[in-house]
Design a protein around this motif. Structure first.
Motif, short mmCIF file in Angstrom:
data_model
loop_
_atom_site.label_atom_id
_atom_site.label_comp_id
_atom_site.label_asym_id
_atom_site.label_seq_id
_atom_site.Cartn_x
_atom_site.Cartn_y
_atom_site.Cartn_z
N GLU A 189 -27.40 28.67 18.99
CA GLU A 189 -27.24 28.17 17.61
C GLU A 189 -25.82 27.66 17.40
O GLU A 189 -24.88 28.35 17.74
N GLY A 190 -25.70 26.47 16.85
CA GLY A 190 -24.39 25.97 16.45
C GLY A 190 -23.58 25.33 17.56
O GLY A 190 -22.50 24.78 17.31
N SER A 191 -24.05 25.36 18.82
CA SER A 191 -23.22 24.75 19.87
C SER A 191 -23.56 23.26 20.02
O SER A 191 -24.65 22.80 19.66
#
Ligand SMILES: O=C(O)c1cc(=O)[nH]c(=O)n1[C@@H]1O[C@H](COP(=O)(O)O)[C@@H](O)[C@H]1O
Length: 241
Positions: A189-191
């Motif tokens: 998540e979020g990378s």
């Protein structure tokens, strides 16, 4: 030949050691734990170092996926796979689009070896989407080509495929649960997605039934690689397939 110590590793994580020198790659490996992940050596690192990097990683206790994606005439591909086996790697891959005769030749070459790495066929690169396939004359969705190549790979006697996690449910339905799925394009998540197109988070990949998750930059470009590795394992540990 030094091979890995075959510790029992339950973790599905394979860290892509995409570095231009052995020093950088080994500095990264030294921050990671061979009981928590395996290593992938690809074209950049292997071109720079040759087989010494495999020896060094094996000495540190890592199992190694040699990702050179062989794609050649059957004889050349088979001999290259045979040399990879002699180097003691845990997994090696070829492009499934090299065709059935090429894959069968590679399988047969491995049968002559005392050490037999897992032999995996690359279906459609996770960096490709429909428009990329159109550019090479295939007017179909990636999943259709993945399905076609997964069937061919299984028929040729290989152990599994490289595909995106998005296609794993289908492949397990078609080829069964014993047929291995190795999935790059994993993004916590979020990378940053970078050049990947068909991506999933580790939790989504686990849910889909992925056997091995290849993760490069989200781990190797982070200031705390071992922390990301551990968190990723923890995030999927208690999930059922
Ligand atoms: O065979 C592979 O490992 C591979 C196949 C594929 O379809 N897509 C893909 O990204 N890879 C490799 O997986 C790794 C992904 O790295 P990151 O995008 O940095 O996580 C790279 O080393 C790629 O060479």
């Amino acid at each position: 030949m030094t091979t890995s110590s075959s510790t029992t590793i339950k973790s599905p994580i394979v860290v892509a050691l995409d570095f231009p020198t052995a020093e950088q790659a080994l500095a990264m490996a030294d921050q990671l734990d061979p009981t928590l992940c395996r290593m992938k050596v690809g074209k950049e690192l292997y071109t720079a170092t040759g087989p010494m990097i495999l020896e060094q990683l094996h000495k540190r206790g890592f199992e190694v996926f040699l990702d050179l994606k062989f794609h050649d005439i059957p004889n050349t591909c088979a001999k290259a796979v045979g040399v990879a086996a002699d180097l003691g790697v845990w997994m090696v891959n070829v492009h499934a689009s090299g065709g059935e005769r090429m894959m069968v030749a590679a399988r047969e070459e491995l049968e002559k070896k005392s050490h037999k790495p897992l032999l995996i066929g690359v279906t459609v690169l996770t960096s490709m989407e429909r428009s990329d396939l159109a550019g090479i004359g295939l007017d179909i969705d990636p999943i259709q080509q993945v399905e076609r190549l997964a069937r061919l790979t299984e028929k040729s006697g290989l152990d599994g495929v490289v595909c995106s996690a998005q296609e794993v449910k289908l492949i397990r339905d078609i080829c069964g649960k014993e047929f291995l799925t190795v999935t790059p394009g994993i993004r916590p998540e979020g990378s940053d997605i970078g050049d990947q197109k068909r991506v999933m988070t580790p939790r989504q990949a686990k849910e889909a039934g992925v056997d091995y998750m290849v993760i490069g930059r989200p781990i190797t470009q982070n200031y705390d690689p071992s922390g990301v590795c551990l968190l990723t394992i923890q995030s999927i540990e208690f999930m059922r397939n």
